[in-house]
Design a protein around this motif. Structure first.
Motif, PDB file in Angstrom:
ATOM      1  N   GLU A  68     178.784  39.445  50.330  1.00  0.00           N
ATOM      2  CA  GLU A  68     177.600  39.051  49.567  1.00  0.00           C
ATOM      3  C   GLU A  68     177.726  39.513  48.132  1.00  0.00           C
ATOM      4  O   GLU A  68     178.566  40.354  47.824  1.00  0.00           O
ATOM      5  N   GLY A  69     176.874  39.009  47.304  1.00  0.00           N
ATOM      6  CA  GLY A  69     176.887  39.477  45.918  1.00  0.00           C
ATOM      7  C   GLY A  69     176.611  38.380  44.904  1.00  0.00           C
ATOM      8  O   GLY A  69     175.953  38.601  43.899  1.00  0.00           O
ATOM      9  N   HIS A  70     177.110  37.180  45.179  1.00  0.00           N
ATOM     10  CA  HIS A  70     176.838  36.093  44.230  1.00  0.00           C
ATOM     11  C   HIS A  70     175.348  35.803  44.207  1.00  0.00           C
ATOM     12  O   HIS A  70     174.665  35.970  45.206  1.00  0.00           O
ATOM     13  N   GLU A  71     174.867  35.381  43.028  1.00  0.00           N
ATOM     14  CA  GLU A  71     173.430  35.133  42.889  1.00  0.00           C
ATOM     15  C   GLU A  71     172.992  33.828  43.531  1.00  0.00           C
ATOM     16  O   GLU A  71     171.831  33.668  43.891  1.00  0.00           O
ATOM     17  N   TRP A 104     184.575  36.293  41.291  1.00  0.00           N
ATOM     18  CA  TRP A 104     184.707  37.642  41.855  1.00  0.00           C
ATOM     19  C   TRP A 104     186.069  37.767  42.504  1.00  0.00           C
ATOM     20  O   TRP A 104     186.518  36.855  43.203  1.00  0.00           O
ATOM     21  N   TRP A 128     188.181  40.100  45.180  1.00  0.00           N
ATOM     22  CA  TRP A 128     187.982  41.077  46.259  1.00  0.00           C
ATOM     23  C   TRP A 128     189.340  41.566  46.756  1.00  0.00           C
ATOM     24  O   TRP A 128     190.300  40.808  46.819  1.00  0.00           O
ATOM     25  N   GLU A 129     189.360  42.816  47.155  1.00  0.00           N
ATOM     26  CA  GLU A 129     190.588  43.402  47.697  1.00  0.00           C
ATOM     27  C   GLU A 129     190.369  43.683  49.181  1.00  0.00           C
ATOM     28  O   GLU A 129     189.283  44.140  49.563  1.00  0.00           O
ATOM     29  N   GLU A 138     188.742  45.893  55.461  1.00  0.00           N
ATOM     30  CA  GLU A 138     187.538  46.135  54.665  1.00  0.00           C
ATOM     31  C   GLU A 138     187.693  45.426  53.324  1.00  0.00           C
ATOM     32  O   GLU A 138     188.734  45.514  52.685  1.00  0.00           O
ATOM     33  N   GLU A 169     186.444  44.774  49.417  1.00  0.00           N
ATOM     34  CA  GLU A 169     185.745  45.443  48.331  1.00  0.00           C
ATOM     35  C   GLU A 169     185.895  44.620  47.060  1.00  0.00           C
ATOM     36  O   GLU A 169     186.988  44.159  46.754  1.00  0.00           O
ATOM     37  N   CYS A 170     184.800  44.470  46.338  1.00  0.00           N
ATOM     38  CA  CYS A 170     184.869  43.706  45.105  1.00  0.00           C
ATOM     39  C   CYS A 170     185.502  44.561  44.017  1.00  0.00           C
ATOM     40  O   CYS A 170     185.022  45.663  43.740  1.00  0.00           O
ATOM     41  N   VAL A 171     186.563  44.063  43.401  1.00  0.00           N
ATOM     42  CA  VAL A 171     187.192  44.845  42.337  1.00  0.00           C
ATOM     43  C   VAL A 171     186.836  44.376  40.935  1.00  0.00           C
ATOM     44  O   VAL A 171     186.915  45.131  39.986  1.00  0.00           O
ATOM     45  N   THR A 172     186.465  43.121  40.809  1.00  0.00           N
ATOM     46  CA  THR A 172     186.072  42.638  39.477  1.00  0.00           C
ATOM     47  C   THR A 172     185.074  41.506  39.580  1.00  0.00           C
ATOM     48  O   THR A 172     185.156  40.688  40.495  1.00  0.00           O
ATOM     49  N   VAL A 173     184.176  41.468  38.592  1.00  0.00           N
ATOM     50  CA  VAL A 173     183.272  40.339  38.411  1.00  0.00           C
ATOM     51  C   VAL A 173     183.573  39.847  36.996  1.00  0.00           C
ATOM     52  O   VAL A 173     183.515  40.621  36.047  1.00  0.00           O
ATOM     53  N   VAL A 174     183.981  38.596  36.840  1.00  0.00           N
ATOM     54  CA  VAL A 174     184.302  38.080  35.500  1.00  0.00           C
ATOM     55  C   VAL A 174     183.383  36.917  35.150  1.00  0.00           C
ATOM     56  O   VAL A 174     183.188  36.023  35.964  1.00  0.00           O
ATOM     57  N   ASN A 175     182.864  36.961  33.946  1.00  0.00           N
ATOM     58  CA  ASN A 175     181.989  35.873  33.486  1.00  0.00           C
ATOM     59  C   ASN A 175     182.612  35.149  32.303  1.00  0.00           C
ATOM     60  O   ASN A 175     182.153  35.290  31.190  1.00  0.00           O
TER      61      ASN A 175
END
Lengths: 164, 331
Positions: free
Chosen positions: B102-105, B130, B132-133, B139, B141-147
């Motif tokens: 989850e995480g995206h708006e 996004w 994810w690793e 497991e 994990e989100c490592v980066t969010v780029v806009n």
């Protein structure tokens, strides 16, 4: 002054010059007399413009100040929110030794670094927009790492009005 | 034309709904499809025909827009308009939901696995990409969010042999990302299309990228080493295919085995292009090798080449159907 009365003045003047009645009017006096009549309109308009311009400037300053204060407050409260959030989580996790916590602390430190480097002092800075966007993206990523749902509507509203 | 595109089978995949995407498993034996009915279906060959082996029904609350297999073939990711990405694990002949990212708006438009199998990328209408690793314990994990995009991001795709990511957007641009200090950053923005870029794919070596757009063209981009020798990448458009598509080109796929390009178009057609062997690599020439102008009764949303069987192709449409085709070069 209408064309008929101006003509009357002119005829009177000619009369004076021809027959020497009244005082002797020098050519410069004639110029001044005409100027004050014919240029009256323009003069008053100019004065009015100047007054209006000054008033408008003052008003603009007030409005601008109010707008800037509001925008600045929103941006500042958003970034302070991230700061408080990051500092708190860092305190909670910094003494843990497991790999997961260490990764999280590293991400929080990066977030804090971005906050420090945000050019908040200079609203005209070309980097301000880019910095704040990078900051917001990093915050979302950190929330995801911490498994914190990003439902902060009750606490802050971002300067752009974008909701969480 | 000495090449032909013939229909092998038509499947009523997502009845009363749109079929949005199809994806072949890495060994080419299974085909995953997803649609507006919120389900993912897995198709396998039994004798000469394709049948539905599994239905993954309860993973999402809204349309499933794309599905992607992990390079090992044991995991399947599904991206949905419900803003989540579901990771499914293949257990014998069944699939179970492992985790939900989850995480995206808002609507997730695409999901893609890196060739290493350790990274996953998702993109969304919220304009972000996004990364994810995945670790050994499954497991994520989100490592980066780029806009980097200013509008809806439609597609993300990984380079076949480098850790490099590309994204396509409603803002008419393509962005290329590389990792720098544990963070993914946009290193190049490719301008050229005059409308939404719907899809992207790299060729077998990754030296070239094909993109397709709402502007009804397909563009081929080639990577050039940067003149100043610095880190930033330089991609130039070396070819534009125009005049072939009557409407928006929604998807493009580059066959890793034969080098053929196939497109999915809003004019209901499926078209295969072949590269002219004699052309200069800096000015490639592609010509239409085969087409089926009425491949489906509605917009074709996706096309995919089978990774192991040369010439085997799948397409899917707003009409809810999947079509399996054979592209043959008669000698």
């Amino acid at each position: 002054m209408g064309p008929i009365s101006a003509t009357k003045v002119f005829i009177h003047l000619l009369d004076v010059l021809e027959h020497g009645r009244g005082h002797v009017l020098v050519s410069s006096d004639l110029d001044d007399l005409f100027d004050s009549i014919l240029l009256a309109d323009e003069r008053f308009r100019g004065e009015g413009f100047q007054e209006g311009f000054e008033r408008g400037t003052r008003r603009g300053l007030q409005d601008g100040r109010r707008h800037g204060a509001s925008h600045g407050a929103k941006l500042s409260s958003e970034i302070s929110f991230y700061y408080g959030f990051a500092i708190t989580w860092k305190c909670l996790l910094q003494h843990n030794t497991d790999l997961k916590s260490r990764k999280r602390v590293k991400a929080l430190e990066t977030l804090l670094g971005l906050i420090q480097n945000c050019p908040l002092d200079d609203p005209q800075s070309v980097n301000l927009q880019e910095s704040t966007e990078k900051l917001r993206a990093k915050f979302r990523q950190v929330c995801s790492m911490l498994s914190v749902p990003t439902d902060f509507k009750d606490y802050i509203k971002t300067a752009e009005g974008t909701s969480f | 034309m000495k090449e032909s595109l013939s229909l092998v089978q038509r499947l009523s995949a997502h009845p009363d709904s749109r079929c949005w995407f199809v994806s072949w498993s890495p060994n080419g034996t299974l085909l995953a499809s997803c649609g507006g009915d919120k389900a993912v279906r897995i198709w396998g060959r039994e004798g000469d025909s394709w049948i539905c082996k599994n239905v993954l029904q309860d993973g999402h609350q809204r349309t499933v827009r794309k599905v992607a297999w992990s390079p090992c073939g044991n995991y399947l990711a599904s991206a949905s308009f419900d803003a989540t990405t579901c990771i499914w694990k293949k257990k014998n002949d069944d699939f179970e939901s492992l985790t939900v990212l989850e995480g995206h708006e808002n609507e997730v438009k695409c999901v893609a696995w890196a060739p290493s199998g350790n990274l996953l990328a998702t993109c969304s209408r919220d304009k972000s990409v996004w990364v994810w690793e995945v670790d050994e314990e499954d497991e994520y994990e989100c490592v980066t969010v780029v806009n980097s995009h200013t509008q809806d991001v439609k597609h993300v795709v990984w380079h076949p042999n480098q850790e490099l990511l590309a994204s396509a957007s409603y803002d008419n641009n393509i962005c290329i990302y590389k990792e720098e200090d544990d963070d993914w950053e946009c290193r190049a923005t490719l301008h050229g299309h005059t409308s939404t870029v719907w899809s992207l794919c790299f060729d077998a070596t990754g030296q070239r990228l094909a993109s397709c757009s709402d502007d009804r063209t397909v563009k081929i981009w080639k990577e050039y080493p940067n003149e100043s020798g610095q880190g930033d990448l330089s991609w130039k458009c070396v070819c534009t295919l125009s005049g072939f598509h009557g409407r928006t080109v929604y998807d493009i796929a580059w066959c890793r085995l034969t080098g053929a390009l196939v497109t999915a178009c809003g004019d209901d057609g499926v078209r295969v292009f072949k590269e002219d062997e004699t052309a200069s690599p800096d000015e490639p020439v592609f010509s239409l090798a085969a087409q089926v102008t009425k491949a489906h009764s509605q917009d074709v949303n996706c096309v995919a080449w089978n990774p192991k069987e040369a010439g085997l192709l799948a397409s899917c449409s707003d009409d809810g159907e999947i079509a399996i085709w054979r592209f043959q070069e008669e000698n």
